[in-house]
Scaffold this motif. Structure first.
Motif, PDB file in Angstrom:
ATOM      1  N   LEU A  48       0.824  -1.197   0.000  1.00  0.00           N
ATOM      2  CA  LEU A  48       0.000   0.000   0.000  1.00  0.00           C
ATOM      3  C   LEU A  48       0.868   1.261   0.000  1.00  0.00           C
ATOM      4  O   LEU A  48       0.556   2.234  -0.695  1.00  0.00           O
ATOM      5  N   ILE A  49       1.971   1.234   0.725  1.00  0.00           N
ATOM      6  CA  ILE A  49       2.896   2.371   0.728  1.00  0.00           C
ATOM      7  C   ILE A  49       3.406   2.638  -0.682  1.00  0.00           C
ATOM      8  O   ILE A  49       3.483   3.786  -1.116  1.00  0.00           O
ATOM      9  N   GLN A  50       3.735   1.567  -1.408  1.00  0.00           N
ATOM     10  CA  GLN A  50       4.221   1.736  -2.775  1.00  0.00           C
ATOM     11  C   GLN A  50       3.163   2.405  -3.652  1.00  0.00           C
ATOM     12  O   GLN A  50       3.461   3.326  -4.410  1.00  0.00           O
ATOM     13  N   LYS A  51       1.918   1.973  -3.524  1.00  0.00           N
ATOM     14  CA  LYS A  51       0.830   2.556  -4.325  1.00  0.00           C
ATOM     15  C   LYS A  51       0.582   4.020  -3.939  1.00  0.00           C
ATOM     16  O   LYS A  51       0.444   4.885  -4.807  1.00  0.00           O
ATOM     17  N   VAL A  52       0.530   4.297  -2.646  1.00  0.00           N
ATOM     18  CA  VAL A  52       0.261   5.660  -2.172  1.00  0.00           C
ATOM     19  C   VAL A  52       1.391   6.603  -2.572  1.00  0.00           C
ATOM     20  O   VAL A  52       1.152   7.744  -2.963  1.00  0.00           O
ATOM     21  N   SER A  53       2.617   6.128  -2.502  1.00  0.00           N
ATOM     22  CA  SER A  53       3.766   6.987  -2.817  1.00  0.00           C
ATOM     23  C   SER A  53       3.788   7.428  -4.278  1.00  0.00           C
ATOM     24  O   SER A  53       4.464   8.396  -4.620  1.00  0.00           O
ATOM     25  N   LEU A  54       3.020   6.756  -5.121  1.00  0.00           N
ATOM     26  CA  LEU A  54       2.941   7.126  -6.540  1.00  0.00           C
ATOM     27  C   LEU A  54       1.924   8.230  -6.809  1.00  0.00           C
ATOM     28  O   LEU A  54       1.890   8.788  -7.910  1.00  0.00           O
ATOM     29  N   LEU A  55       1.097   8.557  -5.815  1.00  0.00           N
ATOM     30  CA  LEU A  55       0.121   9.634  -5.995  1.00  0.00           C
ATOM     31  C   LEU A  55       0.859  10.966  -6.147  1.00  0.00           C
ATOM     32  O   LEU A  55       1.905  11.179  -5.520  1.00  0.00           O
ATOM     33  N   PRO A  56       0.330  11.872  -6.965  1.00  0.00           N
ATOM     34  CA  PRO A  56       0.998  13.167  -7.172  1.00  0.00           C
ATOM     35  C   PRO A  56       1.197  13.945  -5.872  1.00  0.00           C
ATOM     36  O   PRO A  56       0.237  14.216  -5.150  1.00  0.00           O
ATOM     37  N   GLY A  57       2.447  14.237  -5.553  1.00  0.00           N
ATOM     38  CA  GLY A  57       2.770  15.023  -4.366  1.00  0.00           C
ATOM     39  C   GLY A  57       2.715  14.268  -3.059  1.00  0.00           C
ATOM     40  O   GLY A  57       2.751  14.877  -1.989  1.00  0.00           O
ATOM     41  N   ALA A  58       2.643  12.927  -3.110  1.00  0.00           N
ATOM     42  CA  ALA A  58       2.529  12.125  -1.887  1.00  0.00           C
ATOM     43  C   ALA A  58       3.770  12.259  -1.014  1.00  0.00           C
ATOM     44  O   ALA A  58       4.897  12.214  -1.501  1.00  0.00           O
ATOM     45  N   LYS A  59       3.521  12.444   0.285  1.00  0.00           N
ATOM     46  CA  LYS A  59       4.610  12.555   1.251  1.00  0.00           C
ATOM     47  C   LYS A  59       4.199  11.897   2.560  1.00  0.00           C
ATOM     48  O   LYS A  59       3.015  11.841   2.889  1.00  0.00           O
ATOM     49  N   TRP A  60       5.201  11.437   3.296  1.00  0.00           N
ATOM     50  CA  TRP A  60       4.988  10.912   4.640  1.00  0.00           C
ATOM     51  C   TRP A  60       5.170  12.056   5.634  1.00  0.00           C
ATOM     52  O   TRP A  60       6.122  12.831   5.514  1.00  0.00           O
TER      53      TRP A  60
END
Length: 87
Positions: free
Chosen positions: A25-37
């Motif tokens: 899920l982290i891999q998928k979310v990190s591909l969203l435009p501008g995604a940051k932790w």
């Protein structure tokens, strides 16, 4: 389960994506435009844009389909909670 909330971070409106650690899920979310932790919020977030609302809606829909069952959604949709149907 993934919880989606609207919020504010560093004076910007964001969409928070809250979930337990899951490398896929982290891999998928990190591909969203501008995604940051965010260490302070302890969640992933993306800027609250129309494009990201569409992308987040698509991500959640795909996750539901992959699980083959409805994902539990937070039924207490306070003002900072984002109803997935709204995005």
């Amino acid at each position: 389960m993934i919880k989606v909330e609207l919020g504010e971070h560093r004076n910007n409106f964001v969409i928070k994506l809250i979930f337990s650690y899951n490398s896929d899920l982290i891999q998928k979310v990190s591909l969203l435009p501008g995604a940051k932790w965010s260490k302070t919020m302890k969640c992933w977030y993306v800027p609250d844009t129309e494009e990201n609302r569409i992308e987040v809606r698509s991500l959640v829909k795909n996750l539901k389909a992959m699980q083959g069952k409805p994902m539990p959604m937070d039924t207490n949709m306070g003002q900072n909670k984002l109803n997935i149907k709204e995005i």
